[in-house]
Design a protein around this motif. Structure first.
Motif, PDB file in Angstrom:
ATOM      1  N   VAL A 271      28.456  33.252 -13.734  1.00  0.00           N
ATOM      2  CA  VAL A 271      27.736  34.472 -13.339  1.00  0.00           C
ATOM      3  C   VAL A 271      28.723  35.630 -13.170  1.00  0.00           C
ATOM      4  O   VAL A 271      28.519  36.731 -13.695  1.00  0.00           O
ATOM      5  N   VAL A 272      29.836  35.362 -12.478  1.00  0.00           N
ATOM      6  CA  VAL A 272      30.816  36.427 -12.223  1.00  0.00           C
ATOM      7  C   VAL A 272      31.417  36.917 -13.542  1.00  0.00           C
ATOM      8  O   VAL A 272      31.503  38.117 -13.808  1.00  0.00           O
ATOM      9  N   ASP A 280      26.889  47.689 -17.607  1.00  0.00           N
ATOM     10  CA  ASP A 280      26.212  48.281 -16.456  1.00  0.00           C
ATOM     11  C   ASP A 280      26.802  47.811 -15.122  1.00  0.00           C
ATOM     12  O   ASP A 280      26.983  48.590 -14.201  1.00  0.00           O
ATOM     13  N   LEU A 281      27.120  46.515 -15.029  1.00  0.00           N
ATOM     14  CA  LEU A 281      27.586  45.970 -13.755  1.00  0.00           C
ATOM     15  C   LEU A 281      29.101  45.799 -13.692  1.00  0.00           C
ATOM     16  O   LEU A 281      29.688  45.749 -12.603  1.00  0.00           O
ATOM     17  N   ALA A 287      35.983  46.204  -9.899  1.00  0.00           N
ATOM     18  CA  ALA A 287      36.678  46.937  -8.833  1.00  0.00           C
ATOM     19  C   ALA A 287      36.537  46.179  -7.506  1.00  0.00           C
ATOM     20  O   ALA A 287      37.506  45.968  -6.779  1.00  0.00           O
ATOM     21  N   TRP A 288      35.333  45.745  -7.222  1.00  0.00           N
ATOM     22  CA  TRP A 288      35.092  45.028  -5.968  1.00  0.00           C
ATOM     23  C   TRP A 288      35.854  43.700  -5.943  1.00  0.00           C
ATOM     24  O   TRP A 288      36.429  43.321  -4.919  1.00  0.00           O
ATOM     25  N   VAL A 293      39.645  39.937  -3.678  1.00  0.00           N
ATOM     26  CA  VAL A 293      40.724  38.964  -3.825  1.00  0.00           C
ATOM     27  C   VAL A 293      41.914  39.371  -2.948  1.00  0.00           C
ATOM     28  O   VAL A 293      42.512  38.544  -2.268  1.00  0.00           O
ATOM     29  N   ALA A 294      42.210  40.662  -2.929  1.00  0.00           N
ATOM     30  CA  ALA A 294      43.330  41.147  -2.106  1.00  0.00           C
ATOM     31  C   ALA A 294      43.068  40.843  -0.625  1.00  0.00           C
ATOM     32  O   ALA A 294      43.943  40.368   0.099  1.00  0.00           O
ATOM     33  N   GLU A 295      41.838  41.101  -0.226  1.00  0.00           N
ATOM     34  CA  GLU A 295      41.430  40.865   1.167  1.00  0.00           C
ATOM     35  C   GLU A 295      41.551  39.387   1.541  1.00  0.00           C
ATOM     36  O   GLU A 295      41.990  39.045   2.638  1.00  0.00           O
ATOM     37  N   GLN A 296      41.163  38.512   0.603  1.00  0.00           N
ATOM     38  CA  GLN A 296      41.225  37.077   0.859  1.00  0.00           C
ATOM     39  C   GLN A 296      42.663  36.600   1.030  1.00  0.00           C
ATOM     40  O   GLN A 296      42.925  35.614   1.688  1.00  0.00           O
TER      41      GLN A 296
END
Ligand code: G1P
Length: 298
Positions: A271-272, A280-281, A287-288, A293-296
């Motif tokens: 899905v990802v 469109d997505l 970007a998100w 990933v950086a946050e994790q």
């Protein structure tokens, strides 16, 4: 030579890996981005020229039938709103192919599901597409398999090289090279062998172009692995039969993009990945994902 026109899509599995999502909904209806998984498979068959699709379903077939049928009420509502993009999307799944259904009743394995298609298919070669494997539409695996079947006769299966330690998740073959780089002659097949008994690291992917002789073989194939009638076991018999009797199995080695939607982690990855590639997505999702990933990492 008979041109292949029919595709058989087994869709009677219980989908236990996705419970409770699949308690009342067939797993084939789980969305991959914004289309049910089964629609990708039907689109793939249609792209390869097979617009007669037979679904082998089980007790939970209603949502599948509804999806490929018209929804007049919804169409009228979208028309009234002038939402042509969504209207086209809704109509596409209806107009795409002629979809037929047969019930498997007592699910006794993939071989048994294919045998349920005997009457509809008749005496012609036909394709089988398994919904757990999605093939990227930029790669033309099924078209290549049809070409190889037309040239060599017999049956054709799709193969991919997998890491040796994962072979026990798949059917596996012993095969020899041919003069064509992506084609092998299959001598033997075994369903989900333990790693140390696997004849190779060539795994069977969920795409087949089968000679109709498979039906008679399936009628005489005893339950195999897991007590189920295995398509792999029937192919093993076909591989040893002479060409005049519809025998012979070739393999097309696929090195393109395949997305597994059969287990939860692979499904999420599919899905990802597919969403990240969409116009469109994609930009917003990519970007998100970077931020996530950086946050994790912290
Ligand atoms: C089926 C076949 C197996 C094949 C696999 C491909 O297994 O029996 O030979 O490798 O599909 O997806 P299943 O995954 O349905 O257990």
């Amino acid at each position: 030579m008979t041109r292949v026109t029919k595709a058989v899509v087994p869709a009677a599995g219980l989908g236990t890996r996705f419970l409770p999502a699949t308690k009342a909904t067939p797993k084939e209806m789980l969305p991959v981005v914004d289309k049910p998984a089964i629609q990708y498979v039907v689109e793939e068959a249609v792209r390869a020229g097979l617009d007669d699709v037979l679904m082998v379903t089980g007790r939970n077939k209603r949502p599948l039938e509804d999806h490929f049928d018209r929804n007049v009420e919804l169409e009228l509502a979208l028309e009234a709103k002038g939402d042509t993009a969504k209207l086209d999307a809704v109509r596409a799944s209806t107009d795409m192919a002629t979809v037929h259904y047969v019930r498997q009743g007592d699910p006794r394995g993939l071989g048994h599901a294919v045998l349920c298609a005997a009457e509809h298919v008749g005496n012609e070669p036909f394709a089988v597409l398994l919904g757990d494997d999605l093939i990227d539409e930029r790669d033309h695996l099924l078209e290549r398999m049809l070409e190889v079947q037309a040239a060599r006769g017999g049956s054709v299966i799709a193969l991919m090289e997998v890491p040796a330690e994962t072979i026990s998740l798949y059917g596996c073959v012993a095969a020899e090279k041919t003069e064509e780089e992506d084609v092998v002659a299959v001598g033997d097949l075994v369903e989900k062998p333990p790693v140390d008994e696997a004849p190779s690291n060539l795994a069977i992917l969920g795409r087949y172009v089968l000679h109709p002789a498979v039906f008679e073989v399936l009628r005489h194939t005893a339950p195999g692995r897991g007590g189920e009638i295995q398509l792999t076991d029937a192919l093993r018999t076909l591989a040893t039969m002479p060409p005049q009797q519809g025998g012979g199995v070739s393999g097309v080695i696929f090195s393109g993009r395949r997305y597994d939607t059969g287990d939860r982690l692979d499904y999420i990855k599919a899905v990802v990945r597919l969403a990240a590639e969409r116009d469109d997505l994609g930009p917003a999702l990519r970007a998100w994902l970077g931020e996530f990933v950086a946050e994790q990492g912290h």
